[in-house]
Scaffold this motif. Structure first.
Motif, PDB file in Angstrom:
ATOM      1  N   GLY A 203       0.797  -1.127   0.091  1.00 23.40           N
ATOM      2  CA  GLY A 203      -0.170  -0.010   0.032  1.00 23.40           C
ATOM      3  C   GLY A 203       0.898   1.190  -0.004  1.00 23.40           C
ATOM      4  O   GLY A 203       0.619   2.176  -0.827  1.00 23.40           O
ATOM      5  N   PHE A 204       1.865   1.264   1.031  1.00 23.87           N
ATOM      6  CA  PHE A 204       2.591   2.458   0.838  1.00 23.87           C
ATOM      7  C   PHE A 204       3.549   2.614  -0.274  1.00 23.87           C
ATOM      8  O   PHE A 204       3.600   3.738  -0.795  1.00 23.87           O
ATOM      9  N   ALA A 205       4.149   1.580  -0.733  1.00 22.91           N
ATOM     10  CA  ALA A 205       4.696   1.627  -2.032  1.00 22.91           C
ATOM     11  C   ALA A 205       4.033   2.090  -3.177  1.00 22.91           C
ATOM     12  O   ALA A 205       4.429   2.867  -4.035  1.00 22.91           O
ATOM     13  N   ALA A 206       2.964   1.529  -3.337  1.00 25.31           N
ATOM     14  CA  ALA A 206       1.979   2.032  -4.383  1.00 25.31           C
ATOM     15  C   ALA A 206       1.512   3.635  -4.151  1.00 25.31           C
ATOM     16  O   ALA A 206       1.453   4.344  -5.213  1.00 25.31           O
ATOM     17  N   LEU A 207       1.271   4.052  -2.853  1.00 27.75           N
ATOM     18  CA  LEU A 207       0.858   5.469  -2.769  1.00 27.75           C
ATOM     19  C   LEU A 207       2.201   6.290  -3.121  1.00 27.75           C
ATOM     20  O   LEU A 207       2.250   7.205  -3.561  1.00 27.75           O
ATOM     21  N   VAL A 208       3.450   5.984  -2.672  1.00 25.43           N
ATOM     22  CA  VAL A 208       4.382   6.811  -3.046  1.00 25.43           C
ATOM     23  C   VAL A 208       4.783   7.092  -4.435  1.00 25.43           C
ATOM     24  O   VAL A 208       4.954   7.772  -5.090  1.00 25.43           O
ATOM     25  N   GLN A 209       4.408   5.848  -5.282  1.00 26.66           N
ATOM     26  CA  GLN A 209       4.662   5.596  -6.563  1.00 26.66           C
ATOM     27  C   GLN A 209       3.540   6.565  -7.546  1.00 26.66           C
ATOM     28  O   GLN A 209       3.867   7.357  -8.197  1.00 26.66           O
ATOM     29  N   PHE A 210       2.297   6.594  -6.837  1.00 26.52           N
ATOM     30  CA  PHE A 210       1.255   7.436  -7.351  1.00 26.52           C
ATOM     31  C   PHE A 210       1.650   8.759  -6.994  1.00 26.52           C
ATOM     32  O   PHE A 210       1.286   9.753  -7.989  1.00 26.52           O
ATOM     33  N   VAL A 211       1.801   9.105  -5.943  1.00 22.53           N
ATOM     34  CA  VAL A 211       2.321  10.582  -5.534  1.00 22.53           C
ATOM     35  C   VAL A 211       3.498  11.071  -6.673  1.00 22.53           C
ATOM     36  O   VAL A 211       3.414  12.141  -6.745  1.00 22.53           O
ATOM     37  N   ALA A 212       4.328  10.241  -6.554  1.00 25.49           N
ATOM     38  CA  ALA A 212       5.576  10.840  -7.366  1.00 25.49           C
ATOM     39  C   ALA A 212       5.189  11.161  -8.733  1.00 25.49           C
ATOM     40  O   ALA A 212       5.673  12.006  -9.374  1.00 25.49           O
ATOM     41  N   ARG A 213       4.265  10.219  -9.149  1.00 25.99           N
ATOM     42  CA  ARG A 213       3.767  10.519 -10.625  1.00 25.99           C
ATOM     43  C   ARG A 213       2.774  11.598 -10.669  1.00 25.99           C
ATOM     44  O   ARG A 213       2.661  12.394 -11.653  1.00 25.99           O
ATOM     45  N   GLU A 214       1.794  11.583  -9.815  1.00 25.22           N
ATOM     46  CA  GLU A 214       0.747  12.538  -9.892  1.00 25.22           C
ATOM     47  C   GLU A 214       1.011  13.896  -9.207  1.00 25.22           C
ATOM     48  O   GLU A 214       0.212  15.032  -9.471  1.00 25.22           O
ATOM     49  N   GLY A 215       1.763  13.854  -8.312  1.00 24.55           N
ATOM     50  CA  GLY A 215       2.262  15.219  -7.212  1.00 24.55           C
ATOM     51  C   GLY A 215       1.141  15.286  -6.495  1.00 24.55           C
ATOM     52  O   GLY A 215       1.290  16.271  -5.642  1.00 24.55           O
TER      53      GLY A 215
END
Length: 121
Positions: free
Chosen positions: A52-64
């Motif tokens: 969950g956290f890895a996916a959220l970090v990835q999402f935030v890195a891409r979407e801001g």
């Protein structure tokens, strides 16, 4: 004189070890994982509830931002992770007082994170 055979045949008692997820995270940091904060493959070892956290970090890195749509799936290591559902579960845990303060602080550090999606509108 040392009896090598006696030492080699010494009957040791079985020993069990238990490691917490925090122990695993500290070990991962110690061996250098997490150098690249945008690499989901490394991040999965640095968080409890790693996926969950890895996916959220990835999402935030891409979407801001951390405003994840409820039905969103994030591709992590070739798998579609139900990030939107994971985020909804964290919000539910928060509303029921089931999140540790450290977890709350971590989630609130993500840009755009909100506990109540209606508040953010």
């Amino acid at each position: 004189m040392i009896d090598e055979q006696k030492i080699l045949n010494w009957p040791f008692q079985p020993v069990e070890h238990a490691y917490t997820s925090k122990d695993s995270i500290l070990y991962a940091l110690g061996v250098g994982l997490g150098r690249d904060p945008l690499d989901a493959a490394q991040l999965r070892f640095l968080f409890e509830e790693q996926d969950g956290f890895a996916a959220l970090v990835q999402f935030v890195a891409r979407e801001g931002h951390a405003r994840v749509p409820g039905a969103h799936k994030e591709l992590v290591d070739g798998d579609n992770y139900r990030l939107g559902g994971w985020v909804q579960e964290r919000r539910k845990d928060y509303s029921k007082g089931r999140l540790l303060p450290e977890r709350i602080d971590l989630l609130e550090a993500f840009p755009g994170w909100v506990w109540d999606v209606l508040e953010a509108v």
